[in-house]
Every structure is written in structure tokens, then in C-alpha cells.
Design a protein around this motif. Structure first.
Motif, PDB file in Angstrom:
ATOM      1  N   TYR A  41      27.029  -5.553  -7.315  1.00 31.97           N
ATOM      2  CA  TYR A  41      27.242  -4.997  -8.655  1.00 31.97           C
ATOM      3  C   TYR A  41      27.405  -3.490  -8.558  1.00 31.97           C
ATOM      4  N   SER A  42      28.139  -2.928  -9.521  1.00 29.06           N
ATOM      5  CA  SER A  42      28.371  -1.488  -9.515  1.00 29.06           C
ATOM      6  C   SER A  42      27.680  -0.772 -10.666  1.00 29.06           C
ATOM      7  N   ASP A  43      27.302  -1.515 -11.714  1.00 30.32           N
ATOM      8  CA  ASP A  43      26.636  -0.881 -12.854  1.00 30.32           C
ATOM      9  C   ASP A  43      25.550  -1.785 -13.407  1.00 30.32           C
ATOM     10  N   GLU A  63       8.943   4.074 -22.166  1.00 31.53           N
ATOM     11  CA  GLU A  63      10.205   4.792 -21.953  1.00 31.53           C
ATOM     12  C   GLU A  63      10.186   5.533 -20.614  1.00 31.53           C
ATOM     13  N   ARG A  64       9.020   6.096 -20.250  1.00 30.20           N
ATOM     14  CA  ARG A  64       8.899   6.792 -18.966  1.00 30.20           C
ATOM     15  C   ARG A  64       9.131   5.818 -17.811  1.00 30.20           C
ATOM     16  N   PHE A  65       8.555   4.618 -17.919  1.00 32.15           N
ATOM     17  CA  PHE A  65       8.768   3.601 -16.892  1.00 32.15           C
ATOM     18  C   PHE A  65      10.242   3.215 -16.822  1.00 32.15           C
ATOM     19  N   LYS A  66      10.870   3.047 -17.978  1.00 33.61           N
ATOM     20  CA  LYS A  66      12.295   2.704 -18.027  1.00 33.61           C
ATOM     21  C   LYS A  66      13.123   3.780 -17.323  1.00 33.61           C
ATOM     22  N   ASN A  67      12.815   5.045 -17.571  1.00 32.49           N
ATOM     23  CA  ASN A  67      13.557   6.134 -16.936  1.00 32.49           C
ATOM     24  C   ASN A  67      13.320   6.187 -15.428  1.00 32.49           C
ATOM     25  N   ASN A  68      12.079   5.900 -14.994  1.00 31.06           N
ATOM     26  CA  ASN A  68      11.795   5.845 -13.550  1.00 31.06           C
ATOM     27  C   ASN A  68      12.610   4.745 -12.878  1.00 31.06           C
ATOM     28  N   LEU A  69      12.667   3.569 -13.525  1.00 37.58           N
ATOM     29  CA  LEU A  69      13.446   2.455 -12.981  1.00 37.58           C
ATOM     30  C   LEU A  69      14.931   2.800 -12.980  1.00 37.58           C
ATOM     31  N   LYS A  70      15.409   3.407 -14.046  1.00 40.09           N
ATOM     32  CA  LYS A  70      16.823   3.803 -14.149  1.00 40.09           C
ATOM     33  C   LYS A  70      17.191   4.786 -13.037  1.00 40.09           C
ATOM     34  N   ASN A  71      16.349   5.789 -12.812  1.00 38.90           N
ATOM     35  CA  ASN A  71      16.616   6.779 -11.766  1.00 38.90           C
ATOM     36  C   ASN A  71      16.620   6.142 -10.378  1.00 38.90           C
ATOM     37  N   ALA A  72      15.685   5.229 -10.134  1.00 43.18           N
ATOM     38  CA  ALA A  72      15.622   4.565  -8.828  1.00 43.18           C
ATOM     39  C   ALA A  72      16.861   3.709  -8.588  1.00 43.18           C
ATOM     40  N   GLN A  74      19.817   4.214  -9.921  1.00 45.48           N
ATOM     41  CA  GLN A  74      20.956   5.114  -9.742  1.00 45.48           C
ATOM     42  C   GLN A  74      20.970   5.719  -8.342  1.00 45.48           C
ATOM     43  N   GLU A  75      19.796   5.890  -7.746  1.00 40.66           N
ATOM     44  CA  GLU A  75      19.732   6.411  -6.377  1.00 40.66           C
ATOM     45  C   GLU A  75      20.298   5.421  -5.365  1.00 40.66           C
ATOM     46  N   THR A  76      20.333   4.134  -5.720  1.00 42.10           N
ATOM     47  CA  THR A  76      20.917   3.133  -4.820  1.00 42.10           C
ATOM     48  C   THR A  76      22.431   3.086  -4.923  1.00 42.10           C
ATOM     49  N   ALA A  81      25.423   1.897 -17.384  1.00 40.82           N
ATOM     50  CA  ALA A  81      26.411   1.674 -18.441  1.00 40.82           C
ATOM     51  C   ALA A  81      25.802   0.734 -19.462  1.00 40.82           C
ATOM     52  N   SER A  82      25.768   1.151 -20.709  1.00 40.65           N
ATOM     53  CA  SER A  82      25.103   0.350 -21.741  1.00 40.65           C
ATOM     54  C   SER A  82      25.794  -0.986 -21.988  1.00 40.65           C
ATOM     55  N   ASP A  83      27.074  -1.122 -21.617  1.00 44.30           N
ATOM     56  CA  ASP A  83      27.791  -2.381 -21.834  1.00 44.30           C
ATOM     57  C   ASP A  83      27.948  -3.198 -20.549  1.00 44.30           C
TER      58      ASP A  83
END
Length: 175
Positions: A41-43, A63-72, A74-76, A81-83
Motif C-alpha cells: 500500500y502507498s497511503d 488525538e496524541r496517540f493518533k498523531n504518534n501512529l500517523k507519524n510512525a 509516514q516514516e515507513t 490521505a483521508s480518502d
């Protein structure tokens, strides 16, 4: 000055630390479809199921946990992308659990309490976090993780360290 005995002591201490670190049990349970590979997957997108979140849950910590997961993620190399068809659904809830310890005799500093079968009853609140990874194009759940912790635990997503450790364990499960 680094003698042979110092080398042995250093090696022994290193091995003990390594064994101690690897024997720490993870408190997450992961399950996935055998053919699932995150590299295909790409997004991705992340949704929080806010309808099930109880009032005891701090939305800022979630929300902080969500952002930590999102950043991790993105590092991969994945893009947010919301859609996206690949959706991480975060579900967090609390559950009260009643625990009791039967006591036959209770010793106090001053007397023996001989009331038989007295129970020590208490309520323990457990937080349950489940993350489901779903491919909307195939309408199937590909991966899921669940973890349980008590309020005030170091494994709580409300603590920065606990949130980081949980995200790290989640990312390791993709390897």
C-alpha cells in the motif's frame, strides 16, 4: 588497562541486560490475514470511533496517540490521505471489572477477625484499545491489534512513554 576479567564481566552484564530486555512480555495481541503486507500500500487514513469513546477517555490523549501512529506510519514511506482505501480504525473503551479476594481470617495489628468468608471486593477500570486495519476496496479486515491496561499504568496511551512504546510495538508487528 582493560583486562581479561573485565572483558568477561562486561560480556556477562551485556548478556544479562539483553536477556532481560527480550524477556519483557508485550501486552498487545496482534492478528492478521496471512497474505497481508503493509508494503503493498502507498497511503492510509486513520479514523477514531468517537461514538464508543466513554467520558473517562481524554480526547486530547487519544488525538496524541493518533498523531504518534500517523507519524510512525509516514516514516515507513506511507502517505496520509483521508480518502485512502487502507483505514486504521481506532476503538477505545473502558470496562469496569469486579475483583474479589476471599479471606478466611483477617489479621489486624491488634486482633484476629474470625468472620468466615469475608470478601475484599473492589472495582478495577480497564482501558481497551483495538485498532483494526481495513481495506475498504476489498471490504475486509486485514490486521487487528488489541491491548488492555489499567488507569495510571505506564502502558497507558496517556503517558508519552506508553504511547511511544505501543506505537513501536505496533510498527514491529508489521515486520
Amino acid at each position: 588497562m582493560y583486562t581479561n576479567s573485565m572483558k568477561k564481566i562486561t560480556t556477562l552484564l551485556s548478556i544479562l541486560i539483553l536477556i532481560g530486555c527480550t524477556s519483557i512480555q508485550s501486552n498487545i495481541e496482534v492478528d492478521s490475514v496471512e497474505t497481508f503486507n503493509l508494503g503493498n500500500y502507498s497511503d492510509f487514513s486513520i479514523n477514531i470511533n468517537e461514538s464508543n469513546v466513554s467520558a473517562e477517555i481524554n480526547p486530547i490523549e487519544l488525538e496524541r496517540f493518533k498523531n504518534n501512529l500517523k507519524n510512525a506510519l509516514q516514516e515507513t514511506g506511507l502517505n496520509y490521505a483521508s480518502d485512502s482505501n487502507l483505514v486504521f480504525n481506532i476503538n477505545l473503551t473502558t470496562k469496569d471489572k469486579v475483583q474479589s479476594d476471599n479471606l478466611n481470617h483477617h489479621y489486624s495489628r491488634y486482633y484476629w477477625d474470625s468472620y468466615m468468608y469475608r470478601s475484599n471486593i473492589r472495582t478495577v477500570t480497564e482501558n481497551i484499545l483495538r485498532i483494526n486495519l481495513k481495506d475498504n476496496s476489498k471490504d475486509s479486515t486485514l490486521w487487528t491489534v488489541v491491548t488492555v491496561w489499567r488507569s495510571g499504568s505506564t502502558r497507558s496511551i496517556s503517558s508519552d512513554d506508553g504511547s511511544d512504546v505501543l506505537v513501536d510495538e505496533i510498527m514491529i508487528s508489521f515486520l
